[in-house]
Every structure is written in structure tokens, then in C-alpha cells.
Design an enzyme around this catalytic site. Structure first.
Site, mmCIF file in Angstrom:
data_model
loop_
_atom_site.group_PDB
_atom_site.id
_atom_site.type_symbol
_atom_site.label_atom_id
_atom_site.label_comp_id
_atom_site.label_asym_id
_atom_site.label_seq_id
_atom_site.Cartn_x
_atom_site.Cartn_y
_atom_site.Cartn_z
ATOM 1 N N HIS A 197 -25.898 -37.639 -16.026
ATOM 2 C CA HIS A 197 -24.961 -36.565 -15.677
ATOM 3 C C HIS A 197 -25.228 -35.986 -14.297
ATOM 4 O O HIS A 197 -24.392 -35.276 -13.754
ATOM 5 C CB HIS A 197 -25.042 -35.452 -16.729
ATOM 6 C CG HIS A 197 -24.452 -35.857 -18.044
ATOM 7 N ND1 HIS A 197 -23.188 -35.486 -18.431
ATOM 8 C CD2 HIS A 197 -24.930 -36.629 -19.050
ATOM 9 C CE1 HIS A 197 -22.920 -35.998 -19.617
ATOM 10 N NE2 HIS A 197 -23.969 -36.695 -20.020
ATOM 11 N N ASP A 217 -24.506 -31.943 -6.838
ATOM 12 C CA ASP A 217 -24.050 -31.787 -8.219
ATOM 13 C C ASP A 217 -23.510 -33.128 -8.698
ATOM 14 O O ASP A 217 -22.749 -33.773 -7.964
ATOM 15 C CB ASP A 217 -22.920 -30.737 -8.259
ATOM 16 C CG ASP A 217 -22.965 -29.883 -9.513
ATOM 17 O OD1 ASP A 217 -23.452 -30.384 -10.546
ATOM 18 O OD2 ASP A 217 -22.515 -28.729 -9.459
HETATM 19 P P1 ADQ Z 1 -23.924 -28.312 -15.233
HETATM 20 O O1 ADQ Z 1 -24.946 -28.350 -14.152
HETATM 21 O O2 ADQ Z 1 -24.157 -27.330 -16.305
HETATM 22 O O3 ADQ Z 1 -23.705 -29.772 -15.869
HETATM 23 P P2 ADQ Z 1 -20.967 -28.120 -14.719
HETATM 24 O O4 ADQ Z 1 -20.468 -29.499 -14.628
HETATM 25 O O5 ADQ Z 1 -20.297 -27.220 -13.754
HETATM 26 O O6 ADQ Z 1 -22.518 -27.990 -14.457
HETATM 27 O O7 ADQ Z 1 -20.715 -27.634 -16.194
HETATM 28 C C1 ADQ Z 1 -20.963 -26.333 -16.574
HETATM 29 C C2 ADQ Z 1 -20.142 -25.989 -17.824
HETATM 30 O O8 ADQ Z 1 -20.632 -24.739 -18.316
HETATM 31 C C3 ADQ Z 1 -18.668 -25.801 -17.508
HETATM 32 O O9 ADQ Z 1 -17.897 -26.299 -18.560
HETATM 33 C C4 ADQ Z 1 -18.518 -24.281 -17.356
HETATM 34 O O10 ADQ Z 1 -17.258 -23.770 -17.707
HETATM 35 C C5 ADQ Z 1 -19.588 -23.781 -18.299
HETATM 36 N N1 ADQ Z 1 -20.116 -22.498 -17.788
HETATM 37 C C6 ADQ Z 1 -20.715 -22.269 -16.613
HETATM 38 N N2 ADQ Z 1 -21.014 -20.951 -16.495
HETATM 39 C C7 ADQ Z 1 -20.584 -20.348 -17.597
HETATM 40 C C8 ADQ Z 1 -20.561 -18.983 -18.077
HETATM 41 N N3 ADQ Z 1 -21.025 -17.976 -17.359
HETATM 42 N N4 ADQ Z 1 -20.056 -18.765 -19.283
HETATM 43 C C9 ADQ Z 1 -19.561 -19.772 -20.015
HETATM 44 N N5 ADQ Z 1 -19.523 -21.063 -19.631
HETATM 45 C C10 ADQ Z 1 -20.025 -21.337 -18.438
HETATM 46 C C11 ADQ Z 1 -24.302 -31.059 -15.713
HETATM 47 C C12 ADQ Z 1 -24.338 -31.604 -14.266
HETATM 48 C C13 ADQ Z 1 -22.959 -31.592 -13.657
HETATM 49 C C14 ADQ Z 1 -21.988 -32.399 -14.540
HETATM 50 C C15 ADQ Z 1 -22.089 -31.938 -15.999
HETATM 51 C C16 ADQ Z 1 -21.286 -32.848 -16.927
HETATM 52 O O11 ADQ Z 1 -25.248 -30.821 -13.483
HETATM 53 O O12 ADQ Z 1 -22.963 -32.114 -12.339
HETATM 54 O O13 ADQ Z 1 -20.667 -32.199 -14.083
HETATM 55 O O14 ADQ Z 1 -23.442 -31.953 -16.453
HETATM 56 O O15 ADQ Z 1 -21.635 -34.179 -16.757
#
Ligand code: ADQ
Length: 470
Positions: A158, A366
Site C-alpha cells: 500500500h 504517499d
Molecule cells: P493512509 O496513509 O492511511 O493509507 P489514505 O490513503 O489517505 O492514507 O487513507 C486514509 C483513509 O483514512 C481515508 O479513507 C480517509 O478518509 C480516512 N481518514 C483520514 N483521516 C481521517 C479522520 N480524521 N477521520 C476519519 N477518517 C479519516 C495507506 C497508504 C496510502 C494508501 C492507502 C490505501 O499510506 O498511500 O492510499 O493505504 O492503499
């Protein structure tokens, strides 16, 4: 069709998979329901050795079994807090300066992988296909193979896969890549990540890579591919609209008193470029006085991994920056940055995205960044906000309607904010349409189904081939 076995560091609870959990939980659960199977991993609890050894705990939900184990304090410290999050995470995000390497933590990482694999073996059936997720579990297939498992095993990373020169910073880099070569299929978020893996194989492992992504290395042959994780954009659009007349949105609107809104949502992580983002916003207020009092940045960032030292530091830095900038530009009725350390309900977040004029998503590195995709999906097509996105998010390769920025260029980010704040409706709509088309083409279902289709098409091993396939 055999069952599906999903293994991830954390397992979502049956309730989480049905409510408003993030994309991954929903996507994976959909596939599990269709094929039937097991979701296996850590429960999130730190427990005594006796309790850990007694697991897994089984919970049945239709055709899906949730199988979880607790970790002992030592395992948690070495496997999770140590090698996974203080070595692999920073180096894979190009933050060698924040990484440490301890041999005993690495030994713990391998030991926990082997222990988890051993627990899973008892739940396996001959026709199952096994899908392992993320950097915590790189040696998992190798451990299964050494127990004689010949099922098809795929791995999806990921996070970014670093360029070889960066990966060399982790002393056992060769063992890690050798472990990866025990999978039948390796999935990456972007072509850049896949290329970085291929580069390591050819330059440092005397391996070969063919044009269709087949890798031969360490006496094994495996397939590699790019599978862009996505969202279900139409569901998000619908929910964001449904929530737009709820109390929390009305309150936010009222408190903004007509000011423009910039929204940012991230886990509180140093890879997300939060400090750089705050400084770019400060620069906007500094260079363009007309925006003072007229634009608000809402940053939602719930703390994660708060027992890892580098995470305590990023939290302090951010609190300092928010306080400093607010001290400089606040008025009696105006606070430029609203910084909230909280988890929010997913649909609530989407409705807040819909209210804003800019989604400001600027990670330093990311894997994909689902927030960027969620932001786009949540917009009102009649009056969409603009996504300002870092070139270092995997999503930048797909979302060509975004305004792209380099998060190390504060003035460039400030100019991008200016541009987005002033962008005419027709340009915003055009960009939104382009982005929505990209989201629909590569949605979460496509990601999941194409990975599983490719994994199912790998020729099955004969027994006796467990240790390495030819
Ligand atoms: P993350 O580093 O966690 O994921 P991201 O892809 O942005 O990053 O996913 C975060 C998820 O958590 C999103 O669905 C978002 O809506 C939710 N989220 C974030 N802050 C929140 C809050 N305050 N309250 C509720 N929900 C919140 C890892 C990798 C990424 C990759 C994903 C999926 O680091 O690059 O895209 O896995 O593969």
C-alpha cells in the site's frame, strides 16, 4: 472457485466493514463475501503470552470468518512499533533521517511473521487463494512456504516501494526482497513503485525482468503488476450530498461567515507534509493580504502510532506551527487555521469536503492517498472545489484534473492556492469531470477484481514446490 484468505496487520471488525469504514475494509470485505473465506490478522490488542498463544479468536459473519490474534508486548514493540513503523515505514517514504535499525527488532519482525503464518496454516484449505497486505507482512509467504503451503499467494504494497539506493539503507534489504520473491504476484500502487522493485532486482539481485512484469530472482519466478487502489466515487458523491444539510455542515457554514474554505484530512504522519502545508498557507496570508480574514484552512488530523517517537515530534511541530500562524494572523472573529486532532465519521468528512473550495493534499510521499480521491468524489458537480495535490502522491498519476504542486516549494504551493481560489466555474467543472472519469475507470472494485483475477491465473504449484517455485 476457492475461498479467499485475506491477511492484513489489522483486521476490520464485522461492524466496521458494514458501516462507514474506509475504502480498503469495504473493498476487501466485498471480495470475501463473494468468495467466502477468512480475514486473518492482529486484533489490535496487546495481551499476555498465554492469551496470544490461545488464538486465533474466530467470529463468523455469513461466509466470512474473522480470525484475530493478540500480540505480546515484546512482539508489539519489535514487530509493529519497531521494524514496521520505525524502519520500514520511514525508509519506504524516503525518510531515512527518521529511521532506525535494530537487529533484535528485525528478528522480532520475522519471528512474528512466522508465528502468524503458523497460526494461519491450520485454517487453510487446498483451493484457497491468499492475499497478503502491506509492509508489516513482507516475510509472510516465505514463512507459509516453509510450512509446505503451495496455495497461490499474492502481496499488495500500500505504500511506495523506494528506489534501490534508498532501500539499501535497511541492512537486511536483500533478505526482504528475497522474501518478496516467495509470492506468486506482487502488486504495487504505481508504475514508479513497480519500476523501483524491478531496478533492485536487476541491479542488486542479479535477477531478470521481462516486458510483461515477470521477475526471475533468487531462483524463483513471480509476476508483478500495478493495481491502483481507488474508491467507489458514486457512492461517496451520493453520501456527501445526503449529509450536506446536516447540523455539522450548517454549523461550519455559519461559522465561516462567507469565507472560502480549504480542507485537509490526514492521519497525523510526517509523510503527509503537514508542516510544509501550514507554511504555504501562511505564505498565502503573508503575500496576499486580501485573503487575510477571507480564507480558512481546516486541518483534520487524528494522531496515529503515538507511541513511536517521531510521531510525538510531528505532533509537537504541528501544534507549534498552528499556534504561531494563528497568533500572527487571527482577528477577534477570525482564526486562519482550525486544527482538529480527531477521527471523524466518514460521511461527515465527505460532506465537509463538499462545502470547501479547495482540497489541499500535499504529502511528501504517499503510496496512493485516498483522501485525494474522496475529495474529488465528494464535490458538487455544479460547483466543484479544486484539488491541489502533491506530485508525490500516487494519485497524482491518475488525477490529471488536479492542480499539481511540489510540497518542497512553498511559494509554488502558495501560488497554486491563489490559482485555485480564483479559478472560474467552467475550469473547475472541466477539471472535476476529468478527475471523476479517472475515478470511475479505476474504482475500488477494479483494483480488487484485477488483482484477484491475476492471482487466480497464476499456475498452481505441485506439492513439494512450497519452498520456491520455478
Ligand atoms: P493512509 O496513509 O492511511 O493509507 P489514505 O490513503 O489517505 O492514507 O487513507 C486514509 C483513509 O483514512 C481515508 O479513507 C480517509 O478518509 C480516512 N481518514 C483520514 N483521516 C481521517 C479522520 N480524521 N477521520 C476519519 N477518517 C479519516 C495507506 C497508504 C496510502 C494508501 C492507502 C490505501 O499510506 O498511500 O492510499 O493505504 O492503499
Amino acid at each position: 472457485m476457492g475461498r479467499l484468505i485475506v491477511v492484513s496487520n489489522r483486521v476490520a471488525t464485522p461492524t466496521e466493514t458494514k458501516g462507514s469504514a474506509g475504502g480498503l475494509a469495504v473493498g476487501v470485505f466485498g471480495a470475501l463475501k463473494d468468495a467466502g473465506g477468512v480475514w486473518f490478522g492482529w486484533s489490535g490488542d496487546v495481551v499476555s503470552e498465554t492469551v496470544a498463544n490461545a488464538g486465533p479468536m474466530l467470529e463468523q459473519d455469513g461466509a466470512v470468518t474473522f480470525a484475530t490474534v493478540g500480540l505480546t508486548r515484546k512482539d508489539y514493540d519489535q514487530y509493529y512499533r519497531g521494524f514496521s513503523n520505525a524502519t520500514l515505514w520511514p525508509v519506504f517514504h524516503y525518510r531515512n533521517d527518521l529511521a532506525r535499525y535494530e537487529r533484535d527488532e528485525y528478528a522480532g519482525y520475522r519471528r512474528v511473521n512466522a508465528w502468524l503464518a503458523h497460526k494461519l496454516v491450520k485454517l487453510l484449505e487446498p483451493d484457497d487463494i491468499i492475499w497478503i497486505h502491506d509492509y508489516h507482512l513482507i516475510p509472510f509467504a516465505e514463512a507459509l512456504r516453509s510450512e509446505g503451503v503451495t496455495n497461490r499467494i499474492g502481496f499488495f504494497l500500500h505504500i511506495p516501494f523506494p528506489a534501490p539506493q534508498i532501500l539499501l539503507n535497511i541492512p537486511p534489504h536483500e533478505e526482504l526482497v528475497k522474501s518478496l520473491s516467495c509470492y506468486d504476484l506482487l502488486g504495487f500502487q504505481t508504475a514508479t513503485d513497480q519500476q523501483a522493485f524491478h531496478d533492485y532486482v536487476t541491479r542488486h539481485a542479479r535477477g531478470t525482468v521481462s516486458a510483461d512484469g515477470i521477475v526471475e530472482a533468487f531462483g524463483r519466478k513471480l509476476r508483478t503488476g500495478v493495481y491502483r487502489i481507488g474508491v467507489f466515487p458514486d457512492e461517496i458523491a451520493e453520501q456527501a450530498k445526503r449529509y450536506e444539510s446536516r447540523q455539522h455542515v450548517l454549523e461550519l457554514k455559519q461559522s465561516l461567515e462567507g469565507r472560502k474554505l480549504i480542507m485537509s484530512v490526514d492521519r497525523l504522519d510526517y509523510s503527509k507534509g503537514l508542516v510544509e502545508r501550514f507554511r504555504a498557507f501562511e505564505l498565502l496570508l503573508e503575500r496576499s493580504p486580501e485573503w487575510r480574514g477571507n480564507v480558512t484552512l481546516v486541518q483534520i488530523a487524528p494522531p496515529t502510532r503515538s507511541d513511536v517517537a517521531t510521531y510525538q515530534k510531528i505532533r509537537q511541530d504541528l501544534e507549534y506551527e498552528a499556534g504561531r500562524i494563528n497568533g500572527r494572523y487571527s482577528g477577534l472573529d477570525y482564526t486562519p487555521i482550525r486544527y482538529l486532532n480527531q477521527q471523524y465519521d466518514r460521511w461527515k468528512l465527505m460532506s465537509l469536503f463538499r462545502e470547501s473550495q479547495i482540497g489541499f493534499v500535499t504529502p511528501l510521499h504517499d503510496g496512493m492517498n485516498l483522501v485525494a480521491k474522496e475529495y474529488v468524489a465528494a464535490q458538487n458537480p455544479d460547483d466543484p472545489g479544486v484539488l491541489v495535490l502533491s506530485i508525490f502522491a500516487g494519485a497524482a498519476a491518475e488525477l490529471s484534473g488536479a492542480v499539481l504542486v511540489n510540497p518542497h516549494d512553498a511559494i509554488g504551493m502558495c501560488e497554486a492556492l491563489q490559482r485555485a481560489l480564483q479559478m472560474p466555474l467552467d475550469a473547475r467543472q472541466r477539471r472535476h469531470e476529468i478527475n471523476m472519469a479517472a475515478l470511475r475507470e479505476d474504482d475500488l472494485g477494479v483494483w480488487r477484481d484485477s488483482f484477484l483475477r491475476d492471482l487466480r491465473s497464476v499456475p498452481v504449484r505441485r506439492s513439494g514446490e512450497g519452498g520456491g517455485h520455478k
